[in-house]
Scaffold this active site. Structure first.
Site, PDB file in Angstrom:
ATOM      1  N   LYS A 112      -4.258   5.419  -4.709  1.00 16.49           N
ATOM      2  CA  LYS A 112      -3.020   6.187  -4.875  1.00 16.49           C
ATOM      3  C   LYS A 112      -2.641   6.196  -6.342  1.00 16.49           C
ATOM      4  CE  LYS A 112       1.260   4.307  -3.730  1.00 16.49           C
ATOM      5  NZ  LYS A 112       2.044   4.409  -4.972  1.00 16.49           N
ATOM      6  N   GLU A 114       0.530   7.700  -9.095  1.00 13.56           N
ATOM      7  CA  GLU A 114       1.819   8.366  -9.278  1.00 13.56           C
ATOM      8  C   GLU A 114       1.563   9.577 -10.151  1.00 13.56           C
ATOM      9  OE1 GLU A 114       4.896   5.598 -10.486  1.00 13.56           O
ATOM     10  OE2 GLU A 114       4.332   4.202  -8.905  1.00 13.56           O
ATOM     11  N   GLU A 181       8.611   9.718  -2.589  1.00 16.08           N
ATOM     12  CA  GLU A 181       9.584   8.622  -2.713  1.00 16.08           C
ATOM     13  C   GLU A 181      10.906   9.111  -3.307  1.00 16.08           C
ATOM     14  OE1 GLU A 181       8.201   5.015  -4.574  1.00 16.08           O
ATOM     15  OE2 GLU A 181      10.214   4.142  -4.552  1.00 16.08           O
TER      16      GLU A 181
HETATM   17  O1  KIV Z   1       3.898  -0.064  -4.693  1.00 14.14           O
HETATM   18  C1  KIV Z   1       4.393   0.276  -3.607  1.00 14.14           C
HETATM   19  O2  KIV Z   1       4.703  -0.537  -2.727  1.00 14.14           O
HETATM   20  C2  KIV Z   1       4.607   1.705  -3.386  1.00 14.14           C
HETATM   21  C3  KIV Z   1       5.499   2.097  -2.265  1.00 14.14           C
HETATM   22  C4  KIV Z   1       6.900   1.961  -2.706  1.00 14.14           C
HETATM   23  C5  KIV Z   1       5.181   3.453  -1.765  1.00 14.14           C
HETATM   24  O3  KIV Z   1       4.113   2.506  -4.134  1.00 14.14           O
END
Ligand code: KIV
Length: 263
Positions: A112, A114, A181
């Site tokens: 993942k 951002e 988010e």
């Molecule tokens: O790091 C994390 O736990 C996240 C969540 C807030 C989605 O990115």
């Protein structure tokens, strides 16, 4: 369902079954969560809730790899998502090098990052190289220092349009799913309707394809500050404090170990 959950399974769940995601940072909790959720996210939030830092920015690849390896040892059924730390996907080459490390050194199923449309070329480069990528739009915790704090996104029409455009750009670049988010619910609703990949919300209302919470928030272990979107499903802090208080008092009183707990 006891079979390992795959990306295909998650994609089919859009519009049919809500996706349940929770964070975990170790084998112990991963083993408890595994039969109950669809995705375990090894989030860089561990830098705050586990390592006690102020924000997520100092998390490193080594740290994320260590924790993801531990989670993968007990996540037999859930899909495991590896959160790429700040600075590890600054350009296409750095991103690919680090994503390959995440794949080769852990059993993670996807990574993942951002990202908005400004990182679409990186998402494209990773997906072209057989890496499954989840985007993360709306409030991006890794931007906390550059933005001077955390704030809800999508309040103005302009910001809402930008988030929707970001989501579409990421899907077109090959993103497999999106985390949304800290946005107003109408933003998440529109994104979810406009993309064909699953959306998973945190502080984004009920109309996403799934939801994610940080385990220590939802189990009541982190009680210093509780954002509005967190529902506390347990009172972990109270439970642990009561148990440790009893243990300490038994030890002080010389009543532990008793005969039942002595060889
Ligand atoms: O790091 C994390 O736990 C996240 C969540 C807030 C989605 O990115």
């Amino acid at each position: 369902m006891n079979k390992k959950i795959t990306l295909k399974n998650l994609q089919k769940m859009k519009n049919s079954e809500k996706i349940v995601m929770i964070t975990a940072y170790d084998a112990l909790f991963a083993g408890i969560f595994d039969p109950l959720v669809d995705i375990i996210l090894v989030g860089d939030s561990l830098n705050m809730s586990f390592a006690g830092r102020e924000d997520t920015l100092s998390a490193t690849m080594d740290q994320m790899i260590y924790h993801t390896q531990a989670v993968c040892r007990k996540a037999e059924r859930s899909f495991v998502l590896f959160d790429m730390p700040f600075g590890t996907y600054a350009n296409e080459d750095i991103a690919l090098q680090n994503a390959i490390r995440a794949y080769q050194e852990t059993g993670a199923d996807a990574i993942k990052l951002e990202s908005g449309s400004e990182k679409a070329h990186i998402v494209r480069h990773l997906s072209d190289n057989a890496i499954a990528v989840f985007g993360h739009i709306g409030l991006k915790p890794q931007s906390v220092r550059s933005e001077g704090g955390y704030s809800i996104k999508g309040k103005s029409q302009e910001e809402k349009d930008r988030i929707v455009e970001n989501a579409i750009a990421l899907e077109e670049a090959g993103a497999a799913a999106l985390i949304i988010e800290g946005v107003k619910p109408d933003v998440a609703r529109e994104v979810t309707a406009r993309v064909s990949i699953p959306t998973i919300g945190i502080g984004a209302g009920v109309e996403c394809d799934g939801q994610v919470l940080v385990w220590s928030d939802m189990l009541g272990f982190f009680d210093e500050f509780m954002p509005k979107f967190v529902k506390q499903y347990g009172d972990g802090g109270v439970f642990v404090r009561d148990a440790v208080r009893s243990y300490a008092s038994d030890v002080k009183a010389g009543s532990f170990p008793d005969e039942d707990h002595t060889y």
